[in-house]
Enzyme design. Structure first.
Site, PDB file in Angstrom:
ATOM      1  N   LYS A  11      -9.185   1.873  25.546  1.00  0.00           N
ATOM      2  CA  LYS A  11     -10.459   1.136  25.644  1.00  0.00           C
ATOM      3  C   LYS A  11     -11.081   0.934  24.257  1.00  0.00           C
ATOM      4  CE  LYS A  11     -12.323   4.219  28.359  1.00  0.00           C
ATOM      5  NZ  LYS A  11     -11.188   5.161  28.396  1.00  0.00           N
ATOM      6  N   ARG A  86     -19.653   5.155  34.244  1.00  0.00           N
ATOM      7  CA  ARG A  86     -18.589   6.102  34.537  1.00  0.00           C
ATOM      8  C   ARG A  86     -18.826   6.868  35.828  1.00  0.00           C
ATOM      9  NH1 ARG A  86     -16.460   7.390  28.953  1.00  0.00           N
ATOM     10  NH2 ARG A  86     -15.065   9.155  29.076  1.00  0.00           N
ATOM     11  N   ARG A 125      -3.726  11.389  19.117  1.00  0.00           N
ATOM     12  CA  ARG A 125      -4.831  10.556  18.627  1.00  0.00           C
ATOM     13  C   ARG A 125      -5.525  11.257  17.459  1.00  0.00           C
ATOM     14  NH1 ARG A 125      -9.390   8.286  22.611  1.00  0.00           N
ATOM     15  NH2 ARG A 125      -9.699  10.483  23.141  1.00  0.00           N
ATOM     16  N   ARG A 158     -10.220  14.977  17.911  1.00  0.00           N
ATOM     17  CA  ARG A 158     -11.424  15.195  18.707  1.00  0.00           C
ATOM     18  C   ARG A 158     -11.377  16.546  19.405  1.00  0.00           C
ATOM     19  NH1 ARG A 158     -12.593   9.762  22.149  1.00  0.00           N
ATOM     20  NH2 ARG A 158     -12.968  11.390  23.694  1.00  0.00           N
ATOM     21  N   ARG A 169     -10.418  15.794  31.959  1.00  0.00           N
ATOM     22  CA  ARG A 169     -10.967  14.432  31.886  1.00  0.00           C
ATOM     23  C   ARG A 169     -10.258  13.503  32.871  1.00  0.00           C
ATOM     24  NH1 ARG A 169      -9.884  14.209  25.960  1.00  0.00           N
ATOM     25  NH2 ARG A 169     -10.432  12.017  25.907  1.00  0.00           N
TER      26      ARG A 169
HETATM   27  P1  ADP Z   1      -9.666   5.342  24.989  1.00  0.00           P
HETATM   28  O1  ADP Z   1     -10.791   4.724  24.190  1.00  0.00           O
HETATM   29  O2  ADP Z   1      -9.386   4.581  26.267  1.00  0.00           O
HETATM   30  O3  ADP Z   1      -9.817   6.817  25.214  1.00  0.00           O
HETATM   31  P2  ADP Z   1      -8.083   4.889  22.546  1.00  0.00           P
HETATM   32  O4  ADP Z   1      -8.347   3.444  22.235  1.00  0.00           O
HETATM   33  O5  ADP Z   1      -8.779   5.899  21.701  1.00  0.00           O
HETATM   34  O6  ADP Z   1      -8.339   5.168  24.138  1.00  0.00           O
HETATM   35  O7  ADP Z   1      -6.507   5.113  22.494  1.00  0.00           O
HETATM   36  C1  ADP Z   1      -5.931   6.394  22.734  1.00  0.00           C
HETATM   37  C2  ADP Z   1      -4.775   6.639  21.746  1.00  0.00           C
HETATM   38  O8  ADP Z   1      -3.696   5.751  22.059  1.00  0.00           O
HETATM   39  C3  ADP Z   1      -5.145   6.363  20.281  1.00  0.00           C
HETATM   40  O9  ADP Z   1      -4.449   7.282  19.467  1.00  0.00           O
HETATM   41  C4  ADP Z   1      -4.649   4.923  20.046  1.00  0.00           C
HETATM   42  O10 ADP Z   1      -4.314   4.712  18.676  1.00  0.00           O
HETATM   43  C5  ADP Z   1      -3.424   4.877  20.954  1.00  0.00           C
HETATM   44  N1  ADP Z   1      -3.192   3.554  21.548  1.00  0.00           N
HETATM   45  C6  ADP Z   1      -4.120   2.661  21.999  1.00  0.00           C
HETATM   46  N2  ADP Z   1      -3.522   1.576  22.523  1.00  0.00           N
HETATM   47  C7  ADP Z   1      -2.171   1.779  22.408  1.00  0.00           C
HETATM   48  C8  ADP Z   1      -1.004   1.045  22.782  1.00  0.00           C
HETATM   49  N3  ADP Z   1      -1.088  -0.149  23.385  1.00  0.00           N
HETATM   50  N4  ADP Z   1       0.199   1.592  22.518  1.00  0.00           N
HETATM   51  C9  ADP Z   1       0.295   2.800  21.923  1.00  0.00           C
HETATM   52  N5  ADP Z   1      -0.749   3.564  21.546  1.00  0.00           N
HETATM   53  C10 ADP Z   1      -1.973   3.063  21.791  1.00  0.00           C
HETATM   54  P1  AMP Z   2     -14.954   8.874  25.513  1.00  0.00           P
HETATM   55  O1  AMP Z   2     -15.175   8.739  24.034  1.00  0.00           O
HETATM   56  O2  AMP Z   2     -15.283   7.598  26.265  1.00  0.00           O
HETATM   57  O3  AMP Z   2     -13.593   9.424  25.848  1.00  0.00           O
HETATM   58  O4  AMP Z   2     -16.043   9.940  26.031  1.00  0.00           O
HETATM   59  C1  AMP Z   2     -16.033  11.259  25.535  1.00  0.00           C
HETATM   60  C2  AMP Z   2     -16.951  12.127  26.367  1.00  0.00           C
HETATM   61  O5  AMP Z   2     -18.318  11.677  26.246  1.00  0.00           O
HETATM   62  C3  AMP Z   2     -16.686  12.164  27.871  1.00  0.00           C
HETATM   63  O6  AMP Z   2     -15.638  13.055  28.225  1.00  0.00           O
HETATM   64  C4  AMP Z   2     -18.056  12.628  28.399  1.00  0.00           C
HETATM   65  O7  AMP Z   2     -18.249  14.022  28.152  1.00  0.00           O
HETATM   66  C5  AMP Z   2     -19.014  11.869  27.486  1.00  0.00           C
HETATM   67  N1  AMP Z   2     -19.346  10.527  28.016  1.00  0.00           N
HETATM   68  C6  AMP Z   2     -19.018   9.331  27.455  1.00  0.00           C
HETATM   69  N2  AMP Z   2     -19.492   8.321  28.199  1.00  0.00           N
HETATM   70  C7  AMP Z   2     -20.130   8.877  29.258  1.00  0.00           C
HETATM   71  C8  AMP Z   2     -20.804   8.364  30.396  1.00  0.00           C
HETATM   72  N3  AMP Z   2     -20.906   7.027  30.599  1.00  0.00           N
HETATM   73  N4  AMP Z   2     -21.324   9.235  31.275  1.00  0.00           N
HETATM   74  C9  AMP Z   2     -21.236  10.560  31.088  1.00  0.00           C
HETATM   75  N5  AMP Z   2     -20.595  11.129  30.050  1.00  0.00           N
HETATM   76  C10 AMP Z   2     -20.047  10.299  29.130  1.00  0.00           C
END
Ligand code: ADP
Ligand code: AMP
Length: 215
Positions: A11, A86, A125, A158, A169
């Site tokens: 995302k 969410r 990541r 993270r 999660r």
């Molecule tokens: P989210 O925001 O949904 O938690 P991220 O955008 O942070 O996900 O992506 C999670 C991990 O996967 C990151 O390390 C990112 O660089 C990697 N990633 C994202 N899209 C792809 C893809 N299409 N193929 C491989 N790795 C990806």
């Molecule tokens: P993310 O960066 O989207 O993976 O979110 C990291 C963490 O932030 C989540 O696991 C939750 O603890 C908190 N968080 C992010 N967005 C929300 C939301 N919309 N509602 C509640 N908690 C959230």
């Protein structure tokens, strides 16, 4: 628009590309909350453990933060919500809020990804400690080891990208966020996109789904 999907679906990666493409802000509620923790604000101190464990913070807290953010000037032409809403409560409150602000949603893009892939995506990541740009040690490595390509700041893992927190999660996603997908499935807004494959091909799939909405 809203980007919804399990943790690690990409995302944040897609939202930052789409934000640059459409010249609208990328609003990541996760980034907003991590910033509170980093600055050790009152909110940050309250939610630190909750974030590390991978649980959702309270609906009232996140709704308050998002409402303030959406009223900023840069959201006038649109915005991409990443990681929000969410929960069912957040989805219903978002509907009421956006009606009140006269900013209806154009689309809700669901990134679909099987659970098995997610642990690999998240374990490797890394994020920039300054600008929050996201890398992957195998699929999208930085040019210089452990340094951000953009600002040279150190990359960090993270606090919630540990195996225990990732598994929690995923459980939280299935229990609390999948009902939100079902909520949007009952509207014409939901666009389902596979999150597997190259970053660029996923972006193209999203752009063509959005082009049909605009047409
Ligand atoms: P989210 O925001 O949904 O938690 P991220 O955008 O942070 O996900 O992506 C999670 C991990 O996967 C990151 O390390 C990112 O660089 C990697 N990633 C994202 N899209 C792809 C893809 N299409 N193929 C491989 N790795 C990806
Ligand atoms: P993310 O960066 O989207 O993976 O979110 C990291 C963490 O932030 C989540 O696991 C939750 O603890 C908190 N968080 C992010 N967005 C929300 C939301 N919309 N509602 C509640 N908690 C959230």
């Amino acid at each position: 628009m809203v980007l919804i999907g399990p943790p690690g679906a990409g995302k944040g990666t897609q939202a930052s590309i789409l934000a640059a493409h459409y010249h609208i802000p990328h609003i990541s509620t996760g980034d907003m909350l991590r910033q509170e923790v980093k600055l050790s604000t009152t909110i940050g101190r309250q939610i630190k453990d909750c974030l590390a464990a991978g649980n959702l913070v309270s609906d009232s807290m996140i709704l308050g933060l998002v409402e303030m953010r959406l009223q900023q000037m840069d959201c006038r032409q649109g915005f991409i919500l990443d990681g929000f809403p969410r929960s069912q409560v957040q989805a219903e409150a978002t509907h009421a809020l956006l009606e009140r602000l006269a900013k209806p949603l154009t689309a809700v893009v669901q990134l679909i990804m099987p659970d098995e892939e997610i642990v690999t995506r998240l374990s490797f990541r890394r994020v920039c400690s300054e600008c929050t740009r996201t890398y992957h040690l195998l699929y999208n490595a930085p040019k210089t080891e452990d340094c951000c390509d953009v600002d040279g700041a150190p990359l960090i893992q993270r606090a919630d990208d540990t195996e225990n927190s990732i598994r929690n999660r995923l459980t939280v996603y299935h229990r609390q966020t999948e009902p939100v997908v079902e909520y949007y499935r009952r509207t014409p807004l939901l666009k389902e996109i596979s999150a597997e494959g190259e970053v660029n091909s996923i972006t193209q799939a999203i752009l063509s789904a959005l082009a049909k909405v605009a047409a």
